[in-house]
Structures are given as structure tokens and as C-alpha cells.
Design a protein around this motif. Sequence first.
Motif, PDB file in Angstrom:
ATOM      1  N   TRP A 143       0.835  -1.201   0.000  1.00  0.00           N
ATOM      2  CA  TRP A 143       0.000   0.000   0.000  1.00  0.00           C
ATOM      3  C   TRP A 143       0.869   1.250   0.000  1.00  0.00           C
ATOM      4  O   TRP A 143       1.998   1.231   0.473  1.00  0.00           O
TER       5      TRP A 143
ATOM      6  N   LYS B  79      -8.947  -5.005   4.661  1.00  0.00           N
ATOM      7  CA  LYS B  79      -9.726  -4.117   3.803  1.00  0.00           C
ATOM      8  C   LYS B  79      -9.209  -2.687   3.948  1.00  0.00           C
ATOM      9  O   LYS B  79      -8.739  -2.306   5.026  1.00  0.00           O
ATOM     10  N   PRO B  80      -9.327  -1.899   2.889  1.00  0.00           N
ATOM     11  CA  PRO B  80      -8.832  -0.520   2.955  1.00  0.00           C
ATOM     12  C   PRO B  80      -9.390   0.262   4.147  1.00  0.00           C
ATOM     13  O   PRO B  80      -8.648   0.982   4.814  1.00  0.00           O
ATOM     14  N   GLU B  81     -10.682   0.116   4.411  1.00  0.00           N
ATOM     15  CA  GLU B  81     -11.308   0.873   5.500  1.00  0.00           C
ATOM     16  C   GLU B  81     -10.684   0.511   6.840  1.00  0.00           C
ATOM     17  O   GLU B  81     -10.455   1.381   7.691  1.00  0.00           O
ATOM     18  N   THR B  82     -10.399  -0.775   7.045  1.00  0.00           N
ATOM     19  CA  THR B  82      -9.809  -1.243   8.298  1.00  0.00           C
ATOM     20  C   THR B  82      -8.381  -0.729   8.444  1.00  0.00           C
ATOM     21  O   THR B  82      -7.975  -0.251   9.505  1.00  0.00           O
TER      22      THR B  82
ATOM     23  N   LYS C 208      -7.041   1.894   6.971  1.00  0.00           N
ATOM     24  CA  LYS C 208      -7.107   3.350   7.128  1.00  0.00           C
ATOM     25  C   LYS C 208      -7.435   3.717   8.573  1.00  0.00           C
ATOM     26  O   LYS C 208      -6.770   4.564   9.172  1.00  0.00           O
ATOM     27  N   THR C 209      -8.428   3.071   9.140  1.00  0.00           N
ATOM     28  CA  THR C 209      -8.816   3.342  10.527  1.00  0.00           C
ATOM     29  C   THR C 209      -7.677   3.017  11.483  1.00  0.00           C
ATOM     30  O   THR C 209      -7.378   3.790  12.400  1.00  0.00           O
TER      31      THR C 209
ATOM     32  N   GLU D  74      -5.027   5.816  11.094  1.00  0.00           N
ATOM     33  CA  GLU D  74      -5.454   7.101  11.652  1.00  0.00           C
ATOM     34  C   GLU D  74      -5.487   7.055  13.175  1.00  0.00           C
ATOM     35  O   GLU D  74      -5.066   8.009  13.838  1.00  0.00           O
TER      36      GLU D  74
ATOM     37  N   ASP E 256      -9.838  10.609  -1.199  1.00  0.00           N
ATOM     38  CA  ASP E 256     -10.228   9.412  -0.463  1.00  0.00           C
ATOM     39  C   ASP E 256     -11.457   8.759  -1.099  1.00  0.00           C
ATOM     40  O   ASP E 256     -11.561   7.539  -1.143  1.00  0.00           O
ATOM     41  N   GLU E 257     -12.366   9.571  -1.579  1.00  0.00           N
ATOM     42  CA  GLU E 257     -13.611   9.106  -2.200  1.00  0.00           C
ATOM     43  C   GLU E 257     -13.636   9.553  -3.662  1.00  0.00           C
ATOM     44  O   GLU E 257     -12.938  10.493  -4.030  1.00  0.00           O
TER      45      GLU E 257
ATOM     46  N   ARG F  39     -10.542   9.052  -8.679  1.00  0.00           N
ATOM     47  CA  ARG F  39     -10.060   9.577  -7.397  1.00  0.00           C
ATOM     48  C   ARG F  39      -8.730  10.310  -7.505  1.00  0.00           C
ATOM     49  O   ARG F  39      -8.090  10.588  -6.498  1.00  0.00           O
TER      50      ARG F  39
END
Length: 184
Positions: free
Chosen positions: A9, A56-59, A61-62, A65, A112-113, A136
Motif C-alpha cells: 500500500w 480491507k482498505p477501511e480497516t 485506514k482506521t 489514523e 479518499d472518495e 479519485r
Amino acid sequence: MSQDNSQVWGAFLRGINLGKRQMKMAELKACMEAAGLAEVKTVLASGNVRFAAKGKPETIKTTLEQAIGKKFGFAVGVVLRTEAELKAMLDGHPFAGLDPEADLHRHVLLSDEPFPKGIVLESRPGDTEILRIDARELYIAAYRQPNGRYTENVEEVLKPLYARLGKGHLDTMRNWNTIEKILK
């Protein structure tokens, strides 16, 4: 791809090493390793990190952060791209049509979106040119101005985009050279 089925990543941190939001890259690297990421490498001092991780990307990223916020004491937005997405950006040669002798800097705005469908931004030839808008990513050629700056009018050109995106949208701009270095 790493041996343990991790994916490579690129993480691009927004708004660090500005004002009081300082972090040393060695500390960022250690923070990310402590959060369970592997093969961590920082690129330049502006919050660019290559690493390997499962999930997963969301995991991811969280996790990033939260770890950064805990370690450094301030919230930092993280924009992620997979190795495949970064390679596709590079392979797309978004700056190929530029005059190689022109005095300009190449930039990419990483969102990001996805950007709003049908967004159109007016270029300022010889100043700030929008070369391409992908889902994006937004590619910008910023020409040297009489005052010696390159990105003098980028914010003005991007105003219609930010008016549509509204507050809370996460993006970060990088010099194209950074994108070229992130996978090395």
C-alpha cells in the motif's frame, strides 16, 4: 505482493509537518510498525509511506489514523492506494503530453472518495492546467509564475471542485515525483 499474502500500500497523510503538526518520519515508521504493518518505508518528510498489510482498505485506514492520532496527539487523514492502483497511475502517463522543456511541476490530487461525476475544472494555460480527472485522482501541471512559485493559483482552479465536495472531504496533493518514488 509480500510473501504472507499481504498487499503493498501507499499511504499519503494530509497536512503534516505544517505548523505544530510535526512528526519525524522515523517516529511515523515506528508507529506504523507498532500498529502491525510490515515492510514500512517512509518517502520524503511529508507523510508518504509504503507498507505491506492484510485487510480491507477501511480497516487499514482506521488502524493508521487511530495509531497516528494516539502517537502524535493530533488527527491525521490518510488517503490509501494499493500497489496496483499506484502502478496504474504511473502506467497511465498523465503528464506525457507536456513539453519536457517547460518550467513546471507535476502534481496529483489524491482523493479518499470518488470525485463527483461530470466535474469540469477550467485550466489556466501556462499557469495551472488540469490535465485529467480520474475517479479519485486529478492531475495538474503547475507552471512557474513570475514570483517563482508554481502552485500560486491551484486553489483558485480547484474552488469549483471543493464547492461540490463540501466540508469533510479528504484529499491530499503530492508532487508526481513522490508517486514515482513510493513503490521503489
